[in-house]
Design a protein around this motif. Structure first.
Motif, mmCIF file in Angstrom:
data_model
loop_
_atom_site.group_PDB
_atom_site.id
_atom_site.type_symbol
_atom_site.label_atom_id
_atom_site.label_comp_id
_atom_site.label_asym_id
_atom_site.label_seq_id
_atom_site.Cartn_x
_atom_site.Cartn_y
_atom_site.Cartn_z
ATOM 1 N N ARG B 98 0.827 -1.214 0.000
ATOM 2 C CA ARG B 98 0.000 0.000 0.000
ATOM 3 C C ARG B 98 0.854 1.253 0.000
ATOM 4 O O ARG B 98 0.439 2.300 -0.477
ATOM 5 C CB ARG B 98 -0.934 0.011 1.212
ATOM 6 N N LEU B 190 -3.023 -4.059 -7.358
ATOM 7 C CA LEU B 190 -3.442 -2.671 -7.133
ATOM 8 C C LEU B 190 -3.354 -1.844 -8.410
ATOM 9 O O LEU B 190 -4.018 -0.822 -8.546
ATOM 10 C CB LEU B 190 -2.584 -2.020 -6.042
ATOM 11 N N GLU B 205 -12.581 2.776 0.364
ATOM 12 C CA GLU B 205 -11.257 2.217 0.081
ATOM 13 C C GLU B 205 -11.005 0.902 0.832
ATOM 14 O O GLU B 205 -10.419 -0.027 0.289
ATOM 15 C CB GLU B 205 -10.193 3.259 0.456
ATOM 16 N N LEU B 209 -10.081 -2.644 -1.015
ATOM 17 C CA LEU B 209 -8.912 -3.466 -0.702
ATOM 18 C C LEU B 209 -9.303 -4.865 -0.258
ATOM 19 O O LEU B 209 -8.786 -5.858 -0.772
ATOM 20 C CB LEU B 209 -8.076 -2.803 0.400
#
Lengths: 671, 296, 277
Positions: B98, B190, B205, B209
Motif C-alpha cells: 500500500r 493494485l 477504500e 482493498l
C-alpha cells in the motif's frame, strides 16, 4: 444559453505526474469543461492528449502518482474540493457512473457479474444472497436488452463475450441512476457491430434517464453520432469547444479541421488524408502553440507565443489563426485513389494470382475440456480467386475466420481440406521447401509484436534477402536501404541500426512492409494493417499499400473490419461470417447496395461523420453476437441472429446467386 | 540401491564390539539381509503398501511407530510458522504494497529479503547464542524441562517456552516468503483496472482493498506457500537438529548418522506423501477460489 | 509512467547493491585464501576469540577462522554457480523442447517436471548423499537435478507465448529454418527470466549445500561454510565466533544473489518495460 447552472463545471484543471528522474510532467493544463443536465458532451483527440486522465481526475480516480494540481470542479452546486476523500468517493456510483475502455480488465475475475452489479446497486459489498438485490440485478440487465439476465448475472467475466461484459459495466454505472455518466472509450475494444449496439444503448439510456453524459473518444465518427457539444483536446490542452453541428460545419482550429478531414467516409471520392507528425511527448513540448509543428497555418508568433483559449464570434478556440476555411493540416499522401486509377495495371485478362478452392480449416479448441476433441471450425468451404494487381478486402466481425484464411494463403498453416494455389503452387508446401522463395508475404496487425524486439531492423530486412537468395550478400545492405527508402523511411540508412522499440507504430509498420516486399512475393496478405495505428497515421500505410499494388502489380488480400477503409482501398470485397463467405462483389457496389442481411448490418454499423445524417438515418440492427466457431449453426450460419430467417435457413446452406455484375450473394431471401 | 552405499548397516547394529560370524549370519537372517537384493526390494515395497515401513536397525522398533511418536512434536513446531508467521507476513506484505516505494516499504522488503537469505539453522544458532546463552531468556534445547517436570498448565507454558526460539527460527523464512509474495502480488493487483472500477462504484477504500484487491492478490500466495511445504519440512529438520527438538527431523538426522536406511526411507516416504497431499489440497483450494480454473 | 521509472530506478539500486555484494564475496573467495594461508593449518591457539592476530578468532583445533571462511567462499560459490548452471542448461533444453514441440512431447516433459517439483527436494538430496556418500560433484549434480524444473517451466511458458508471436511467423515467411527460429528468434526473448531465475538459484543452491553440510552430509574434504557451522554447533557455548562469521558469509552471498535476481527481474520484467518510451 441555459439559465440553469450546469450539472458539472470544471475550471482551469491541471494534472501533474511527478517523475523523480526527470522532473514533473504536466499531463493536463488549464482545462475547462461544462456539462448541462441531459447533455451529451464528447471529449475528443488522438491518444496521448490527456482525455482519460481528465475525466478520471474529476472524481478522484486518478491513478497514482498523478495528482490534480489546480482547478475547481463544481458538481451539482458542490465544490468537490470541499469534500473529504470519503464523501467524494460516496459521490461515485451514486451521482456519477463510470464506464471504461476494456471491459475484460475492468471486471474482477473472481466475482460473478451479478455480485459486481449488486455491489454497485448497494454502494457497499453484498456478501450473501439477497433475493431482492438479485431481482434488481436482473431487472437492470433486462433494461439493457439482455435476454437471459439470470444466466449473465451468474456468469463470471471470463464466461461472457466482450459486448456482454461492456453491458455489465454499463449496468454497474447506471445502477443508482447517476446524474452524470462518464464513458471513457467504451467501444474501442469492441467490434464495429457491437459498437453500434452499445452506442444505441447509450443513447437510449441517456434519453430515458436524462442524465448528463461525457463521452471520451478518439473517433470523430462517433462524435457525430452522439454529441451535443464537443471538446477537442490536444497535448493536454483544450483547443476548441462548440456545438456538434458547428464543429462539423465550421471547425475553427486547424487540429479540429484536420481530424474531421481524416475521417474516412463510407463511399465518396475524397482521397485518404493524414495529419503529418505525432502528438508531442509531454516531456518535450514545443514552445509556443503546441500544435505548431504539425500546423500549416503556423507563423512566427505560433512558434513563440502560446495562444489562450478565447471565445470569439465563431466559437471557443485556442489558435492565433482560427477560422473556418483556413489551411487544413490534413494532406493527401497517397495520390489519386485507386478507384480513379483502376486496378488494371499489368493485369492480363483472366489470369489468376490466388486460387482458393473449397478450403476448410479446423483445429483443436484450446483447453478443450474433453481431451481436445472439440474443434474450432475457422474456415468453412471458402472458394475465391484473386487477380494479379487486385486488392481484395475480407471483412467480418472478429472470429469470422478472416485472419485464419489469411494465414492459409501465405502458407503458415496447411489447409484441412481444399486447395490454395498461388501461380499454380501450394504456398504451404513452398514454405516448407528449404531455399524456395515464398509466394506470399504478410503484414500483421500489431507492428509491436511483428518485429523481434531484440534484433536490429537490419536483421529483419537481411533475413529474407539472404535466406531466399534475393541478392548477393554484399548487396544486402544497399538493398535494405533501398527498401526502407521505398517505404518512406528516409534516409533508409538511418533506420538500419535501430531497434524496433526506437520506432513509432507507423514506422514499424513500414519496416514490416519493407520486409514483406524484400522476399518479392506475388501476393501480400495485410491483416488489419492499420487498426492499431493512430487515426492520422492510418492513411499513410494505406497509401503505401495502394502504391505497391499500382507500381508492382501485387495482389493484396486486405483483412479488415473497417468498411470505410475497404471502400477507399479495395476492388472487390468478401463478407465473412463464422468461416463462410456471405457476399462477394465489387467493393463500391457491395457498400452502396449491400444485399445480404449481414452485409447490410455491417454497412449500417459504420458511424456516419455527419451529425444531422447520423441521427436521422435508420440503422439495420442485428441483436446478439456471433456464436462460437466450435458449435456451428446448421444451414445458413446467420439464421439464429437473422430477422429474415425462415425454416429453410436452419436446414439448408444457401447457394450462390448473382445479383449484379460479379456480385454474388449466398442467402435464401435476397431482395 | 540402498546397498550400493558404502558401509554395512550391520556394522552399526553390532557396534564396534566383537561379534562372531554365526551371530552376524543370524542377524542378517533376522533382518532379511541374506536374501537377494531384488527379493529384499520387492518384499519392502509390498510391505509399504500394507502400511508397514519395516524395522529400524538402530531403535529396533517399527519405523511407523517411531515416526508416529515424533509427528506431534514436528507438527507443534510447524504450526506457529504456518499460522502466525505466514499471517503476519501477509499483513506486512499488504502494508508494504500500500505504501509502495516508501521508506517503510523499502525497510520491510529489505527485511523480507534478509529473512529469505538467512540459513535457517544458522538463525537458530544465533538465537541460541544471543537469547539463550548470553541473555538466558530461553532454554537452548529440547521440548521440556527434564530437571523440573511440571503438570497441567505449567507444562503447556514450559513447552511454549521451549518452543519460542525454534519456532521463530523456522517461521522467519515463511514470514519473509509470505511478505515478499504478498507484496509483489498486491502491487500488481493494485495496478489493475478493476480496482478503478471498484472505486468508481463508490465503494469505500477499505472495501476496495478487502474485497477486490486482497482475494486476487492472495491467490498466488496460497500456491507459493503450498509449494513450499517441502521447504518448511526441510527447515523443520534443521531447526530440530539445532535445538534438539524431539521431532521427525531429529529422528531423520539420527537415522542418517546411523545409516538406518529403513528409517531414512520411511521418513522420506511419509514426508513425500505429506508434501504431495498439501500440493493437492492447494490445487483444490485454488480451483474452488478461482472460477477461471475448472477441473473436469 | 512515473511510477514505472521510479521502480526502474529503485530496482537498479537493488541490482547494483546485489552485484556489489556478489563481487565482494567473489573477490574474497578468490583473493582471500591466497592472503590468509591454508584453512587447515593448526598454528594458533584453540578457541582464540576474535582480535588482533586472528581477526575472526580460531576454532577448536586452533585453525584460523578468517582463512577458513575465505576458503569456504570458494567451495560454496563453486557449488552455487555450478549447480545453478547445470540446472539452467538442463532446464533450458527441456523447456525449449517442450515449448517448441508442444503436444505429447510437451505433456510428457511437464509431467516429469511436475513430479520432480512435487517431491521434497532436500529430502531426496539427503537420501542420495546418504546412500552414495558425499562429494562435491555429487552434491552439485543432486542440487541441479532437483532444481531444473523451475527453469524448464519458465522457458516453456515463454516459448509457448513467443511461438505464436507475429515476428516468429514473419521469420518463417522470411525463410528461417527451425533452428534459426528457436535460437535466433525465440530463445533470446525467452532468456531474461532464466537469467533472473539463475541468480536466485545460485542463492538457493548455496543454502542447500549449507543445509546438507550442516547435517554432516557435506564433502568432508572440502571446507564449505555449511561445514564450518556444522563444526561450530557443539561449541556454541564456548566460541560464538565459530558460528557467527561463516553464517554472515552465507547470508551475504545469498542476499547478494537474491538482490541481484530481484533487481534484474524488475529491470527485465516486460510488464515494467514501456512499449514506446
Amino acid at each position: 444559453m441555459n439559465a440553469a447552472p450546469p450539472l458539472l463545471s470544471v475550471r482551469d484543471l491541471s494534472i501533474e505526474f511527478p517523475r523523480p528522474e526527470d522532473g514533473t510532467t504536466r499531463a493536463v493544463e488549464g482545462v475547462d469543461i461544462e456539462v448541462d443536465a441531459g447533455e451529451i458532451v464528447c471529449l475528443v483527440g488522438e491518444s496521448g492528449c490527456g482525455k482519460s486522465v481528465t475525466v478520471r481526475s474529476l472524481f478522484g480516480l486518478l491513478p497514482p502518482p498523478g495528482r490534480m494540481v489546480g482547478g475547481r470542479v463544481i458538481f451539482d452546486g458542490t465544490d468537490l474540493a470541499t469534500l473529504d476523500p470519503a464523501r467524494l468517493r460516496a459521490l461515485c456510483g451514486a451521482s456519477v457512473g463510470y464506464v471504461f475502455q476494456d471491459p475484460m480488465t475492468h471486471l474482477n475475475p473472481l466475482l460473478t457479474a451479478g455480485a459486481q452489479i449488486a455491489e454497485a446497486i448497494a454502494g457497499r459489498p453484498r456478501w450473501g444472497r439477497d433475493p431482492e438485490v438479485a431481482r434488481r440485478v436482473e431487472v437492470l440487465l433486462q433494461e439493457l436488452g439482455i435476454g437471459d439476465p439470470a444466466r449473465v448475472a451468474q456468469s463470471y467475466p471470463h464466461q461472457l463475450s466482450g459486448g456482454m461484459r461492456q453491458r455489465v459495466m454499463i449496468a454497474m454505472a447506471i445502477a443508482r441512476r447517476p446524474r452524470l455518466l462518464i464513458l471513457d472509450e467504451p467501444t474501442t475494444a469492441l467490434d464495429v457491430t457491437i459498437q453500434a449496439q452499445i452506442i444505441d444503448l447509450i443513447r437510449t439510456i441517456q434519453r430515458q434517464t436524462g442524465c448528463g453524459l461525457i463521452f471520451v473518444t478518439h473517433d470523430f465518427g462517433l462524435v457525430a453520432e452522439l454529441a451535443d457539444r464537443v471538446y477537442v483536446m490536444y497535448a493536454g490542452q483544450m483547443v476548441e469547444q462548440g456545438r456538434v453541428e458547428k464543429i462539423f460545419a465550421r471547425p475553427q482550429h486547424p487540429y479540429t479541421q484536420g481530424l474531421i478531414d481524416c475521417i474516412i467516409p463510407l463511399g465518396g471520392e475524397r482521397p485518404l488524408l493524414t495529419i503529418g507528425g505525432e502528438v508531442p511527448d509531454l516531456r518535450h513540448l514545443p514552445a509556443g502553440c503546441r500544435f505548431h509543428p504539425r500546423c500549416p497555418r503556423a507563423s512566427a508568433r505560433c512558434r513563440t507565443e502560446l495562444p489562450e483559449i478565447a471565445c470569439g464570434a465563431e466559437g471557443v478556440v485556442r489558435c492565433w489563426h482560427a477560422g473556418h476555411g483556413g489551411l487544413s493540416p490534413a494532406v493527401d499522401v497517397v495520390g489519386p485513389t485507386l478507384a480513379q486509377t483502376g486496378p488494371s495495371h499489368g493485369r492480363a485478362a483472366g489470369s489468376v494470382a490466388v486460387q482458393i478452392a473449397a478450403v476448410q480449416k479446423s483445429f483443436p479448441a484450446r483447453g478443450g475440456a474433453f481431451g481436445g476433441r472439440a474443434m474450432v471450425h475457422a474456415v468453412n468451404d471458402v472458394s475465391l480467386d484473386l487477380a494479379p494487381g487486385e486488392i481484395f478486402a475480407l471483412v467480418g466481425e472478429s472470429g469470422s475466420g478472416k485472419s485464419s484464411l489469411g494465414r492459409l494463403v501465405v502458407g503458415l498453416e496447411p489447409t484441412t481440406s481444399g486447395q490454395i494455389a498461388i501461380a499454380g503452387e501450394d504456398p504451404a508446401r513452398r514454405l516448407r521447401t528449404p531455399g524456395a522463395r515464398p509466394l506470399a508475404q504478410m503484414v500483421f496487425q500489431d507492428p509491436y509484436s511483428s518485429l523481434n524486439p531484440r534484433k536490429l531492423i537490419r536483421h529483419a530486412l537481411a533475413q529474407p534477402l539472404i535466406n531466399h537468395r534475393i541478392c548477393r550478400p554484399a548487396e544486402t545492405e544497399a538493398r535494405s536501404i533501398h527498401l526502407l527508402d521505398l517505404m518512406g523511411l528516409t534516409p533508409g540508412a538511418d533506420f538500419l541500426d535501430r531497434y524496433p522499440h526506437e520506432l513509432s507504430g507507423g514506422q514499424r509498420q513500414r519496416v514490416v512492409l519493407a520486409r514483406a516486399l524484400a522476399a518479392e512475393p506475388l501476393v501480400l496478405v495485410a491483416d488489419e494493417p492499420v487498426s492499431s495505428l493512430d487515426m492520422s497515421t492510418r492513411a499513410q500505410i494505406l497509401g503505401l499499400l495502394q502504391r505497391l499494388r499500382r507500381d508492382m502489380g501485387l495482389a493484396i488480400l486486405l483483412i479488415t473490419h473497417d468498411l470505410a477503409v475497404v471502400g477507399k482501398m479495395a476492388d472487390r470485397i468478401g463478407v465473412m461470417y463464422l468461416g463462410r463467405l456471405f457476399e462477394v462483389g465489387p467493393a463500391r457496389a457491395v457498400i452502396a447496395r449491400p444485399t445480404h442481411p449481414y452485409t447490410r448490418m455491417l454497412v449500417s454499423a459504420v458511424p456516419v461523420p455527419d451529425p444531422a445524417l447520423a441521427r436521422t438515418r435508420t440503422r439495420v440492427v442485428m441483436g446478439g453476437e456471433p456464436p462460437s466457431p466450435v458449435h456451428l449453426p446448421t444451414g445458413c450460419h446467420l439464421h439464429p441472429r437473422c430477422g429474415n430467417a425462415t425454416a429453410i435457413c436452419a436446414q439448408v446452406v444457401p447457394d450462390w446467386r448473382e445479383v449484379g455484375p460479379g456480385h454474388h450473394v449466398a442467402c435464401h431471401h435476397h431482395a | 540401491m540402498v546397498h550400493l552405499a558404502p558401509g554395512d548397516p550391520l556394522n552399526f547394529i553390532t557396534g564396534e564390539g566383537d561379534i562372531s560370524n554365526e551371530q552376524l549370519a543370524r542377524l542378517r537372517q533376522e533382518y532379511g539381509l541374506d536374501r537377494p537384493l531384488s527379493t529384499q526390494y520387492i518384499l519392502y515395497m509390498a510391505k509399504i503398501f500394507q502400511g508397514d515401513l519395516g524395522y529400524s536397525y538402530r531403535y529396533r522398533e517399527p519405523v511407523l511407530d517411531l515416526i508416529q511418536d515424533r509427528v506431534p512434536a514436528t507438527f507443534l513446531l510447524m504450526m506457529p510458522a504456518l499460522v502466525l508467521f505466514v499471517g503476519l507476513g501477509i499483513l506486512l506484505g499488504i502494508v508494504a504494497a500500500r505504501r509502495q516505494n516508501s521508506g517503510g516499504d523499502l525497510f520491510l522488503s529489505g527485511l523480507a529479503l534478509l529473512g529469505w537469505s538467512v540459513p535457517v539453522f544458522w538463525l537458530g544458532q544465533l538465537l541460541i547464542i544471543a537469547c539463550a546463552l548470553k541473555l538466558g531468556w530461553f532454554p537452548t534445547q529440547g521440548m521440556l524441562n527434564l530437571r523440573a517436570p511440571t503438570q497441567g498448565m505449567a507444562r503447556v507454558l514450559d513447552v511454549l517456552w521451549h518452543l519460542a526460539l525454534p519456532a521463530t527460527a523456522l517461521g522467519m523464512r515463511f514470514l519473509a516468503l509470505s511478505t515478499r509474495m504478498t507484496r509483489s502480488s498486491m502491487v500488481q493487483v493494485l495496478r489493475l483496472d478493476y480496482m478503478t472500477t471498484a472505486r468508481a462504484k463508490g465503494l469505500p477504500e477499505r472495501v476496495v482493498l478487502s474485497r477486490h484487491a486482497l482475494p486476487n492478490a492472495l491467490l498466488p500466495v496460497i500456491t507459493i506457500i503450498g509449494m513450499n511445504m517441502g521447504t518448511m519440512l526441510t527447515g523443520s529438520v534443521l531447526v530440530e537438529v539445532v535445538f534438539a527438538w524431539p521431532g521427525m527431523g531429529r529422528l531423520l538426522y539420527d537415522g542418517v548418522l546411523a545409516r538406518d536406511y529403513p528409517l531414512i526411507i520411511g521418513i522420506i516416504l511419509i514426508v513425500s506423501i505429506v508434501v504431495v497431499a498439501v500440493n493437492l489440497i492447494t490445487d483444490i483450494v485454488y480451483a474452488i477460489v478461482d472460477p477461471r480454473i475448472r477441473y473436469t | 509512467m512515473s511510477a514505472k521509472s521510479w521502480l526502474r530506478l529503485s530496482s537498479s539500486h537493488a541490482a547494483a547493491i546485489g552485484l556489489t555484494i556478489v563481487l565482494l564475496v567473489v573477490i574474497g573467495g578468490g583473493v582471500g585464501p591466497w592472503l590468509t594461508g591454508s584453512p587447515s593449518a593448526m598454528d594458533g591457539r584453540a578457541f582464540c576469540p576474535p582480535g588482533p592476530g586472528c581477526l575472526l578468532g580460531s576454532d577448536d583445533l586452533g585453525r584460523d577462522m578468517l582463512a577458513r571462511v575465505a576458503n569456504g567462499a570458494r567451495v560454496s560459490l563453486l557449488v552455487g554457480v555450478a549447480a545453478a548452471a547445470v540446472s539452467a542448461i538442463l532446464g533450458v533444453v527441456v523447456g525449449a523442447l517442450a515449448g517448441f514441440a508442444g503436444g505429447r512431447v510437451d505433456e510428457f516433459f511437464m509431467r516429469v517436471a511436475e513430479a520432480f517439483q512435487i517431491v521434497p527436494q532436500f529430502f531426496l538430496a539427503i537420501l542420495v548423499v546418504a546412500l552414495f556418500g558425499p562429494s562435491l560433484t555429487k552434491i552439485v549434480l543432486v542440487i541441479a537435478i532437483l532444481s531444473w524444473p523451475s527453469t524448464a517451466r519458465i522457458i516453456r511458458a515463454e516459448f509457448l507465448k513467443l511461438r505464436d508471436q507475429d515476428f516468429v511467423a514473419a521469420a518463417r515467411l522470411a525463410g528461417a529454418s527451425r533452428g534459426a527460429l528457436i535460437f535466433g528468434e525465440i530463445l533470446p526473448n525467452a532468456l531474461p527470466p532464466v537469467i533472473v531465475n539463475a541468480s536466485l538459484q545460485i542463492a538457493s543452491a548455496i543454502l542447500t549445500e549449507a543445509n546438507l553440510s550442516f547435517l554432516g552430509l557435506g564433502d568432508p574434504d572440502q571446507v564449505s561454510w555449511g561445514q564450518l557451522l556444522f563444526g561450530a554447533q557443539p561449541f556454541l557455548n564456548q566460541a560464538w565466533w565459530m558460528a557467527v562469521f561463516p553464517g554472515v558469509a552465507i547470508l551475504l552471498a545469498t542476499l547478494g544473489f537474491n538482490l541481484l535476481g530481484d533487481g534484474l527481474n524488475d529491470i527485465l520484467d516486460p510488464r515494467q518495460r514501456g512499449r514506446s518510451d
